[in-house]
Scaffold this motif. Structure first.
Motif, PDB file in Angstrom:
ATOM      1  N   LYS A  51       7.466  -7.632 -10.776  1.00  0.00           N
ATOM      2  CA  LYS A  51       7.402  -6.884  -9.417  1.00  0.00           C
ATOM      3  C   LYS A  51       5.909  -6.125  -9.805  1.00  0.00           C
ATOM      4  N   ASN A  52       6.253  -4.892 -10.860  1.00  0.00           N
ATOM      5  CA  ASN A  52       4.943  -4.002 -11.232  1.00  0.00           C
ATOM      6  C   ASN A  52       5.047  -2.775  -9.918  1.00  0.00           C
ATOM      7  N   ILE A  53       6.558  -3.321 -10.152  1.00  0.00           N
ATOM      8  CA  ILE A  53       6.606  -2.063  -9.365  1.00  0.00           C
ATOM      9  C   ILE A  53       7.779  -0.207  -9.402  1.00  0.00           C
ATOM     10  N   LEU A  54       7.763   0.978  -8.725  1.00  0.00           N
ATOM     11  CA  LEU A  54       8.933   1.277  -9.412  1.00  0.00           C
ATOM     12  C   LEU A  54      10.054   1.460  -7.582  1.00  0.00           C
ATOM     13  N   LYS A  55      10.950   1.675  -9.150  1.00  0.00           N
ATOM     14  CA  LYS A  55      12.420   0.773  -8.153  1.00  0.00           C
ATOM     15  C   LYS A  55      13.171   2.163  -8.668  1.00  0.00           C
ATOM     16  N   CYS A  56      14.174   2.499  -7.639  1.00  0.00           N
ATOM     17  CA  CYS A  56      15.350   2.771  -7.199  1.00  0.00           C
ATOM     18  C   CYS A  56      16.521   2.452  -7.933  1.00  0.00           C
ATOM     19  N   HIS A  57      17.823   2.585  -8.441  1.00  0.00           N
ATOM     20  CA  HIS A  57      18.427   1.774  -8.934  1.00  0.00           C
ATOM     21  C   HIS A  57      19.924   1.609  -8.048  1.00  0.00           C
ATOM     22  N   HIS A  58      19.555   3.284  -7.026  1.00  0.00           N
ATOM     23  CA  HIS A  58      20.967   3.551  -5.930  1.00  0.00           C
ATOM     24  C   HIS A  58      20.961   3.283  -4.793  1.00  0.00           C
ATOM     25  N   CYS A  59      19.591   3.334  -4.265  1.00  0.00           N
ATOM     26  CA  CYS A  59      19.360   3.160  -2.943  1.00  0.00           C
ATOM     27  C   CYS A  59      18.083   1.897  -2.822  1.00  0.00           C
ATOM     28  N   SER A  60      17.500   1.144  -3.721  1.00  0.00           N
ATOM     29  CA  SER A  60      16.073   0.286  -3.748  1.00  0.00           C
ATOM     30  C   SER A  60      15.009   0.572  -3.176  1.00  0.00           C
ATOM     31  N   HIS A  61      14.748   1.926  -3.355  1.00  0.00           N
ATOM     32  CA  HIS A  61      13.536   2.560  -2.507  1.00  0.00           C
ATOM     33  C   HIS A  61      12.550   1.732  -3.971  1.00  0.00           C
ATOM     34  N   THR A  62      11.522   1.444  -3.168  1.00  0.00           N
ATOM     35  CA  THR A  62      10.747   1.300  -3.914  1.00  0.00           C
ATOM     36  C   THR A  62       9.049   1.949  -4.016  1.00  0.00           C
ATOM     37  N   ASN A  63       8.329   1.736  -4.940  1.00  0.00           N
ATOM     38  CA  ASN A  63       7.175   2.295  -4.933  1.00  0.00           C
ATOM     39  C   ASN A  63       5.798   1.166  -5.213  1.00  0.00           C
ATOM     40  N   ARG A  64       4.549   1.752  -5.984  1.00  0.00           N
ATOM     41  CA  ARG A  64       3.995   1.337  -6.394  1.00  0.00           C
ATOM     42  C   ARG A  64       3.344   2.028  -8.031  1.00  0.00           C
ATOM     43  N   LEU A  65       3.046   1.396  -8.816  1.00  0.00           N
ATOM     44  CA  LEU A  65       2.813   1.878 -10.192  1.00  0.00           C
ATOM     45  C   LEU A  65       1.366   2.628  -9.680  1.00  0.00           C
ATOM     46  N   THR A  66       1.469   4.244  -9.992  1.00  0.00           N
ATOM     47  CA  THR A  66      -0.223   5.120  -9.902  1.00  0.00           C
ATOM     48  C   THR A  66      -0.074   5.621 -11.591  1.00  0.00           C
ATOM     49  N   LYS A  67      -1.686   5.277 -11.993  1.00  0.00           N
ATOM     50  CA  LYS A  67      -1.719   6.393 -13.054  1.00  0.00           C
ATOM     51  C   LYS A  67      -2.068   7.561 -12.664  1.00  0.00           C
ATOM     52  N   TYR A  68      -2.324   8.204 -11.646  1.00  0.00           N
ATOM     53  CA  TYR A  68      -2.578   9.736 -11.482  1.00  0.00           C
ATOM     54  C   TYR A  68      -1.168   9.765 -10.716  1.00  0.00           C
ATOM     55  N   CYS A  69      -0.596  10.550 -11.599  1.00  0.00           N
ATOM     56  CA  CYS A  69       0.553  11.644 -10.960  1.00  0.00           C
ATOM     57  C   CYS A  69       0.467  12.842  -9.910  1.00  0.00           C
ATOM     58  N   THR A  70       0.690  12.556  -8.824  1.00  0.00           N
ATOM     59  CA  THR A  70       1.340  13.266  -7.308  1.00  0.00           C
ATOM     60  C   THR A  70       1.557  14.719  -7.074  1.00  0.00           C
ATOM     61  N   ASN A  71       1.626  15.393  -8.563  1.00  0.00           N
ATOM     62  CA  ASN A  71       1.891  16.517  -8.662  1.00  0.00           C
ATOM     63  C   ASN A  71       0.250  17.444  -8.933  1.00  0.00           C
ATOM     64  N   CYS A  72      -0.431  16.735 -10.133  1.00  0.00           N
ATOM     65  CA  CYS A  72      -1.823  17.662 -10.817  1.00  0.00           C
ATOM     66  C   CYS A  72      -3.266  16.804 -10.464  1.00  0.00           C
ATOM     67  N   LYS A  73      -2.582  15.073  -9.684  1.00  0.00           N
ATOM     68  CA  LYS A  73      -3.887  14.212  -9.422  1.00  0.00           C
ATOM     69  C   LYS A  73      -4.250  14.090 -10.496  1.00  0.00           C
ATOM     70  N   THR A  74      -4.118  14.019 -11.639  1.00  0.00           N
ATOM     71  CA  THR A  74      -5.419  13.768 -13.373  1.00  0.00           C
ATOM     72  C   THR A  74      -4.419  12.646 -14.032  1.00  0.00           C
ATOM     73  N   ASN A  75      -5.456  11.219 -14.370  1.00  0.00           N
ATOM     74  CA  ASN A  75      -4.827  10.308 -14.757  1.00  0.00           C
ATOM     75  C   ASN A  75      -4.045  10.385 -16.055  1.00  0.00           C
ATOM     76  N   SER A  76      -3.218  10.357 -16.047  1.00  0.00           N
ATOM     77  CA  SER A  76      -2.058  10.924 -17.510  1.00  0.00           C
ATOM     78  C   SER A  76      -0.642  10.426 -17.201  1.00  0.00           C
ATOM     79  N   MET A  77       0.070   9.394 -16.064  1.00  0.00           N
ATOM     80  CA  MET A  77       1.260   9.046 -16.175  1.00  0.00           C
ATOM     81  C   MET A  77       1.564   8.651 -17.392  1.00  0.00           C
ATOM     82  N   GLN A  78       2.416   8.311 -18.090  1.00  0.00           N
ATOM     83  CA  GLN A  78       3.564   6.878 -18.886  1.00  0.00           C
ATOM     84  C   GLN A  78       4.505   6.777 -18.324  1.00  0.00           C
TER      85      GLN A  78
END
Length: 270
Positions: A51-78
């Motif tokens: 589904k190309n999503i990020l998901k919590c296996h405890h509460c089922s919260h979902t989020n979209r996958l992004t290559k950019y870090c929400t903290n330092c804003k760089t294109n370095s997520m792996q």
């Protein structure tokens, strides 16, 4: 890989257990080491490639996958870690001519999917079955001659006095899936802790020895069945309110000299 190939060449089937669903279980920034977490549970979100999503296996919260870090804003997520979805992709590349089925909570969400996966494997429509602990219990396939556990150490990472016992049960049950109907069957356990006593007990089929060891440890630590252990969980939406409730309960219980109190402490998942 070699043992799987040998099994497939004999027209026999393989079961692989990896007790971690999803594709990757960690999304981390290579620059600042920030880990993408669930805002509700404060655990890492898991990447689901179907589904190309990020998901919590405890509460089922979902989020979209992004290559950019929400903290330092760089294109370095792996993506890091191996889940059943990623394992399926790897095996499809290694054995492109072989049909592979995946049996976990994501692939068997409905009763029809659940039954169809097992029926197709039973009928020989697939040669490899990948799954979580769901495939270790109560299944009997006549053509299976190789079973394997990918990273048997996962169950030992849980801070629970029963974790060794549960890991033994899982391994023992899975090993029983192989060799029921065929000679020269194999069970391969992958582990970084080759001296772990519970893994060795399962591999050697030493049920009585494992039972005696567990009882001895429980007696020394005064754990069940030599005592009664009660876990009290207090939850709420406001941390200070929950903490006040916990403190009040602790002060009430500590008056009873006949009981031992462990904690209070914060849970692993908030």
């Amino acid at each position: 890989k070699q043992k799987i190939k040998e099994t497939l060449d004999k027209k026999e089937q393989v079961i692989l257990l990896h007790n971690r669903r999803s594709h990757s279980y960690l999304i981390k920034c290579n620059k600042c080491n920030n880990i993408t977490q669930c805002p509700n549970c404060y655990v890492s979100l898991k990447y689901h490639i179907n589904k190309n999503i990020l998901k919590c296996h405890h509460c089922s919260h979902t989020n979209r996958l992004t290559k950019y870090c929400t903290n330092c804003k760089t294109n370095s997520m792996q993506l890091f870690g191996l889940g059943t979805q990623k394992l399926e992709l790897i095996l499809n590349k290694l054995f492109p001519q072989i049909n592979i089925l995946r049996y976990d909570r994501d692939s068997s969400q409905t009763k029809n999917n659940y039954q169809k996966i097992l029926e197709d494997f039973e009928k020989g429509k697939a040669q490899i079955l990948i799954g979580t602990q769901m495939i270790a219990k109560g299944l009997d396939f006549k053509n299976v001659s190789l079973v394997s556990v990918i990273n048997a150490d996962i169950g030992m990472m849980i801070p629970d006095f029963r974790s060794g016992e549960k890991n033994f049960q899982l391994l023992y049950q899975l090993i029983g899936r192989s060799g029921r109907h065929r000679e020269n069957s194999f069970a391969i356990i992958q582990t970084y802790n080759i001296e772990d006593k519970y893994i060795l007990y399962a591999c050697k089929n030493e049920v009585k020895e494992c039972y005696d060891k567990i009882l001895k440890e429980r007696k020394e630590l005064f754990y069940p069945p030599f005592s009664r252990l009660i876990r009290i969980v207090i939850s709420g939406t406001k941390e200070h309110t929950v903490q006040n409730k916990i403190d009040n309960l602790y002060r009430a219980l500590i008056k009873f000299k006949s009981i031992n109190i462990l904690g209070p402490t914060k849970p692993l998942i908030e």
